[in-house]
Design an enzyme around this catalytic site. Structure first.
Site: not given
Length: 397
Positions: A371, A341, A187
Site C-alpha cells: 500500500h 496490502d 486508496s
C-alpha cells in the site's frame, strides 16, 4: 568502552530497532521503505500521544504535518497548472502546453488519504498529475477533498465536481474530447472513484459518460475487516489494520465506538446480513489468495450503530455492496492490487464481481507491491507502476 561510547551504542541499537522491520525477500529497496515507514510511524505515534493529552484530534495532527509537503499550483515548461472551483469544489487543473490539433483526453483524479488526510496539493500528487498530463497529453483535474467533514460530504463534493467537469461548456473550455474521459484514484480516492462511477449510471442529467475507470488499491468495503489480506498484512508497513479501521470509522464519525465495534467485527446488524454475500471472500477470491484461510460467519452487532451512522452500509461508501445489475453498466476498468496490502482483497473481489457481470477488466496484481507503492515517488516500484498505469491509459482512454 567509555560511557559516551556505550550511550551512543545503546541509542544506535534503539534507533535500528525502531526503524528495522522484516520484509519479504521480493520487496525492492527494503531499507528505503523502512526509513519512510519510520517517518510515518513517528508522525502516527506523536499524533496518538497528542490526542491522549487532549490537545489535538489524531487526524488533525496528520493534516498539520501533511500541510508542510503541499506545493502551490505552479506551471512549468510542459504543463499549465491552475487552481479553480468546479461547482464550488476546489480542484487543480493540469493542461499540457504543447499545441494539440485534436481534442485531448480528460482524466479526473481523486487523491488518497483515508478520506481524512492528504491533498491534491501534496508534492507527490502534484507531480503525478503533471506527469500524467504531459505524457498522456491529457487535461487532468485533481480534486481537493474536504477532510474535516464526514460521509457523504466527500462523496458529494467529488460527485458534484465531476458532474461540473462533464458539462459540454466546461469540456469545450479545456479542449477535452467528451468521448475520452476517465476517472482514477488511489486508496480512499479509488473508493470515491468507484462510487461516483456507479452513481453516474443512474443520473439522467449527465449525458456524457466515462470511458474508463482506473482504481489503484481501492478501499471498497468496511463490513469485513478480517479478510485474508487484513490478516496477513495487519502490521505491514505504511497501512496497518488499526489505522485503516480508524480511517473507515473517521469517514463516518468521530465516535470511537464504531471503530471498536469494527475491530471486534460487531458493527453490522443482523438485519443487514444479506450484504455479506457481496463481500464473501470464500467465493470471490481466487484460490491462491485464500491459502488455507477459513471463512468464519460474521458476528452481528446491535442496530444502534447502523441507525446512528448508516454510511458504512451505504453503497456510496462501499462500492462492493452494489448489486450485479448496477455493476453491468460500468465502463472499461483497470485495477491495481498489491500483494502486501491489507486492501488487496477488496480489489480482488471487485475484479471478480465485475468480470462475473461482463465488465471488461485489466487487473495488474503487483507481487512485490504494498500500500502506497504508487505514490511514494522516491521508490523504484512507484515509477514502474506509474509507467504501467500511464501506458494503460494511453491504450484505452
Amino acid at each position: 568502552m567509555g560511557r559516551k561510547s556505550l550511550y551512543l551504542l545503546i541509542v544506535g541499537i534503539l534507533i535500528a530497532y525502531y526503524i528495522y522491520t522484516p520484509l519479504p525477500d521480493n520487496v525492492e529497496e527494503p531499507w528505503r521503505m523502512m526509513w519512510i515507514n519510520a517517518h510515518l510511524k513517528t508522525i502516527q505515534n506523536l499524533a496518538t500521544f497528542v490526542e491522549l493529552l487532549g490537545l489535538h484530534h489524531f487526524m488533525d495532527s496528520f493534516k498539520v504535518v501533511g500541510s508542510f509537503d503541499e506545493v502551490p499550483p505552479t506551471s512549468d515548461e510542459n504543463v499549465t497548472v491552475t487552481e479553480t472551483k468546479f461547482n464550488n469544489i476546489l480542484v487543480r487543473v493540469y493542461v499540457p502546453k504543447r499545441k494539440s490539433e485534436a481534442l485531448r483526453r480528460g482524466l479526473f483524479y481523486i487523491h488518497g488519504g483515508g478520506w481524512c488526510v492528504g491533498s491534491a496539493a501534496l508534492s507527490g500528487y502534484d507531480l503525478l498529475s503533471r506527469w500524467t498530463a504531459d505524457r498522456l497529453d491529457a487535461v487532468v483535474v485533481s480534486t481537493k477533498l474536504a477532510p474535516k467533514y464526514h460521509f457523504p460530504i466527500q462523496f458529494e463534493d467529488v460527485y458534484n465536481a465531476l458532474r461540473w467537469f462533464l458539462r459540454k461548456k466546461v469540456l469545450a473550455k479545456y479542449g477535452v474530447n467528451p468521448e475520452r474521459i476517465g476517472i482514477s484514484g488511489d486508496s480512499a480516492g479509488g473508493n470515491l472513484a468507484a462510487a461516483v462511477t456507479q452513481q453516474l449510471l443512474d443520473d439522467p442529467d449527465v449525458k456524457i459518460k466515462l470511458k474508463i475507470q482506473s482504481l489503484i488499491y481501492p478501499a471498497l468495503q468496511p463490513l469485513d475487516v478480517d479478510l485474508p489480506s487484513y490478516q496477513e498484512n495487519s502490521n505491514f508497513l505504511f497501512l496497518s489494520k488499526s489505522l485503516m479501521v480508524r480511517f473507515w470509522s473517521e469517514y463516518f464519525t468521530t465516535d470511537r465506538s464504531l471503530e471498536k465495534a469494527m475491530l471486534s467485527r460487531q458493527h453490522v446488524p443482523v438485519e443487514s446480513s444479506h450484504l455479506f454475500k457481496f463481500v464473501n471472500w470464500s467465493s470471490l477470491l481466487p484460490e491462491r489468495f485464500i491459502k488455507g484461510h477459513v471463512y468464519n460467519n460474521p458476528n452481528y452487532g446491535s442496530s444502534e450503530l447502523a441507525k446512528k451512522y448508516p454510511g458504512f452500509l451505504d453503497v456510496r461508501a462501499a462500492p462492493l455492496l452494489a448489486d450485479d445489475n448496477k455493476l453491468r453498466g460500468l465502463p472499461l476498468t483497470y485495477v491495481i492490487t498489491c500483494q502486501y496490502d491489507l486492501l488487496r482483497d477488496d480489489g480482488l473481489m471487485y475484479v471478480t464481481r465485475l468480470r462475473n457481470t461482463g465488465v471488461q477488466v485489466t487487473h495488474n496484481h503487483v507481487e512485490d507491491g504494498f500500500h502506497g507503492a504508487f505514490s511514494f515517488l522516491g521508490l523504484k516500484i512507484s515509477h514502474r507502476l506509474i509507467n504501467q498505469y500511464i501506458e494503460w491509459l494511453k491504450e484505452n482512454l
